[in-house]
Write a protein that holds these residues in place. Structure first.
Motif, PDB file in Angstrom:
ATOM      1  N   ASP A 151       7.148  14.553  -2.341  1.00  0.00           N
ATOM      2  CA  ASP A 151       6.908  15.180  -3.638  1.00  0.00           C
ATOM      3  C   ASP A 151       6.833  16.676  -3.338  1.00  0.00           C
ATOM      4  N   ASN A 152       7.937  17.359  -3.510  1.00  0.00           N
ATOM      5  CA  ASN A 152       8.024  18.753  -3.082  1.00  0.00           C
ATOM      6  C   ASN A 152       7.063  19.656  -3.854  1.00  0.00           C
ATOM      7  N   ALA A 153       6.835  19.344  -5.102  1.00  0.00           N
ATOM      8  CA  ALA A 153       5.943  20.175  -5.920  1.00  0.00           C
ATOM      9  C   ALA A 153       4.503  20.117  -5.413  1.00  0.00           C
ATOM     10  N   LYS A 154       4.149  19.000  -4.766  1.00  0.00           N
ATOM     11  CA  LYS A 154       2.786  18.816  -4.279  1.00  0.00           C
ATOM     12  C   LYS A 154       2.696  18.897  -2.765  1.00  0.00           C
ATOM     13  N   ASN A 155       3.817  19.242  -2.106  1.00  0.00           N
ATOM     14  CA  ASN A 155       3.838  19.340  -0.635  1.00  0.00           C
ATOM     15  C   ASN A 155       3.287  18.073   0.004  1.00  0.00           C
ATOM     16  N   THR A 156       3.730  16.956  -0.520  1.00  0.00           N
ATOM     17  CA  THR A 156       3.185  15.666  -0.116  1.00  0.00           C
ATOM     18  C   THR A 156       4.296  14.728   0.316  1.00  0.00           C
ATOM     19  N   VAL A 157       4.001  13.936   1.335  1.00  0.00           N
ATOM     20  CA  VAL A 157       4.906  12.877   1.763  1.00  0.00           C
ATOM     21  C   VAL A 157       4.212  11.542   1.528  1.00  0.00           C
ATOM     22  N   HIS A 158       4.968  10.583   1.029  1.00  0.00           N
ATOM     23  CA  HIS A 158       4.441   9.251   0.741  1.00  0.00           C
ATOM     24  C   HIS A 158       5.097   8.226   1.645  1.00  0.00           C
ATOM     25  N   LEU A 159       4.324   7.237   2.026  1.00  0.00           N
ATOM     26  CA  LEU A 159       4.856   6.080   2.743  1.00  0.00           C
ATOM     27  C   LEU A 159       4.519   4.852   1.898  1.00  0.00           C
ATOM     28  N   GLN A 160       5.544   4.273   1.299  1.00  0.00           N
ATOM     29  CA  GLN A 160       5.373   3.053   0.515  1.00  0.00           C
ATOM     30  C   GLN A 160       5.592   1.866   1.447  1.00  0.00           C
ATOM     31  N   MET A 161       4.577   1.037   1.551  1.00  0.00           N
ATOM     32  CA  MET A 161       4.629  -0.102   2.463  1.00  0.00           C
ATOM     33  C   MET A 161       4.573  -1.392   1.661  1.00  0.00           C
TER      34      MET A 161
ATOM     35  N   GLU B  65      10.086   8.751   9.356  1.00  0.00           N
ATOM     36  CA  GLU B  65      10.139  10.203   9.359  1.00  0.00           C
ATOM     37  C   GLU B  65      11.179  10.664   8.352  1.00  0.00           C
ATOM     38  N   ILE B  66      10.912  11.816   7.725  1.00  0.00           N
ATOM     39  CA  ILE B  66      11.880  12.404   6.807  1.00  0.00           C
ATOM     40  C   ILE B  66      12.007  13.869   7.169  1.00  0.00           C
ATOM     41  N   SER B  67      13.243  14.332   7.280  1.00  0.00           N
ATOM     42  CA  SER B  67      13.484  15.711   7.683  1.00  0.00           C
ATOM     43  C   SER B  67      13.655  16.610   6.461  1.00  0.00           C
ATOM     44  N   SER B  68      13.757  17.898   6.726  1.00  0.00           N
ATOM     45  CA  SER B  68      13.925  18.849   5.630  1.00  0.00           C
ATOM     46  C   SER B  68      15.236  18.627   4.894  1.00  0.00           C
ATOM     47  N   GLY B  69      16.199  17.974   5.559  1.00  0.00           N
ATOM     48  CA  GLY B  69      17.452  17.649   4.894  1.00  0.00           C
ATOM     49  C   GLY B  69      17.458  16.275   4.260  1.00  0.00           C
TER      50      GLY B  69
ATOM     51  N   VAL C 297       9.861  -1.930  10.585  1.00  0.00           N
ATOM     52  CA  VAL C 297       9.513  -1.684   9.177  1.00  0.00           C
ATOM     53  C   VAL C 297      10.735  -1.463   8.300  1.00  0.00           C
ATOM     54  N   GLU C 298      11.908  -1.398   8.918  1.00  0.00           N
ATOM     55  CA  GLU C 298      13.139  -1.167   8.159  1.00  0.00           C
ATOM     56  C   GLU C 298      13.274  -2.209   7.056  1.00  0.00           C
ATOM     57  N   GLY C 299      13.542  -1.730   5.838  1.00  0.00           N
ATOM     58  CA  GLY C 299      13.697  -2.630   4.701  1.00  0.00           C
ATOM     59  C   GLY C 299      12.416  -2.973   3.988  1.00  0.00           C
ATOM     60  N   ARG C 300      11.276  -2.667   4.606  1.00  0.00           N
ATOM     61  CA  ARG C 300       9.980  -2.945   3.962  1.00  0.00           C
ATOM     62  C   ARG C 300       9.263  -1.658   3.558  1.00  0.00           C
ATOM     63  N   PHE C 301       9.445  -0.613   4.334  1.00  0.00           N
ATOM     64  CA  PHE C 301       8.775   0.670   4.088  1.00  0.00           C
ATOM     65  C   PHE C 301       9.790   1.693   3.613  1.00  0.00           C
ATOM     66  N   THR C 302       9.349   2.582   2.741  1.00  0.00           N
ATOM     67  CA  THR C 302      10.155   3.737   2.369  1.00  0.00           C
ATOM     68  C   THR C 302       9.317   5.006   2.502  1.00  0.00           C
ATOM     69  N   ILE C 303       9.997   6.114   2.743  1.00  0.00           N
ATOM     70  CA  ILE C 303       9.322   7.394   2.869  1.00  0.00           C
ATOM     71  C   ILE C 303       9.963   8.367   1.895  1.00  0.00           C
ATOM     72  N   SER C 304       9.134   9.168   1.246  1.00  0.00           N
ATOM     73  CA  SER C 304       9.650  10.105   0.254  1.00  0.00           C
ATOM     74  C   SER C 304       8.741  11.318   0.197  1.00  0.00           C
TER      75      SER C 304
ATOM     76  N   LEU D 259       0.856  -1.177   0.000  1.00  0.00           N
ATOM     77  CA  LEU D 259       0.000   0.000   0.000  1.00  0.00           C
ATOM     78  C   LEU D 259       0.892   1.227   0.000  1.00  0.00           C
ATOM     79  N   ARG D 260       0.354   2.327  -0.536  1.00  0.00           N
ATOM     80  CA  ARG D 260       1.066   3.589  -0.442  1.00  0.00           C
ATOM     81  C   ARG D 260       0.156   4.619   0.204  1.00  0.00           C
ATOM     82  N   LEU D 261       0.640   5.201   1.276  1.00  0.00           N
ATOM     83  CA  LEU D 261      -0.073   6.276   1.955  1.00  0.00           C
ATOM     84  C   LEU D 261       0.490   7.616   1.496  1.00  0.00           C
ATOM     85  N   SER D 262      -0.390   8.584   1.388  1.00  0.00           N
ATOM     86  CA  SER D 262       0.023   9.932   1.012  1.00  0.00           C
ATOM     87  C   SER D 262      -0.517  10.930   2.024  1.00  0.00           C
ATOM     88  N   CYS D 263       0.228  11.988   2.233  1.00  0.00           N
ATOM     89  CA  CYS D 263      -0.178  13.046   3.155  1.00  0.00           C
ATOM     90  C   CYS D 263       0.150  14.380   2.502  1.00  0.00           C
TER      91      CYS D 263
END
Length: 117
Positions: free
Chosen positions: A72-82, A50-54, A63-70, A18-22
């Protein structure tokens, strides 16, 4: 203030993805960090990722190795790929923004993720 709108929860079988978006109401560049927490019934809310401004990332060991966080700066959105979801990942997932510029910590309304065995 910062409003956060989450999407992407649902029901999936174990092993699925699943992919969550915020989406944030402020520029993501004005936010110190964005992340995802989860709360299962009878348990405390816990950090998932969590992902920081840097672009530094932090993941829960579970969840390490199964989930990623990224982001989309153009859409002010953070995604959690699970990926490789497990029944123990079942919880309500909450998006969080830490934004000292906007006065503090903000939460989304939560989205349910259910993983069936």
């Amino acid at each position: 203030q910062v409003q956060l709108v989450e999407s992407g929860g649902g029901l999936v079988q174990a092993g699925g993805s699943l992919r969550l978006s915020c989406a944030a109401s402020r520029s993501i560049f004005s936010i110190n960090a964005m992340g995802w927490y989860r709360q299962a019934p009878g348990k405390q809310r816990e950090l998932v990722a969590e992902i920081s401004s840097g672009s530094r990332t932090n993941f829960a060991d579970s969840v390490e190795g199964r989930f990623t966080i990224s982001t989309d700066n153009a859409k002010n959105t953070v995604h959690l790929q699970m990926n490789s979801l497990k029944p123990e990942d079942t919880a309500v997932y909450y998006c969080q923004a830490k934004a000292t510029r906007w006065g503090g910590v903000y939460w989304g309304q939560g989205t349910q993720v259910t993983v069936s065995s």
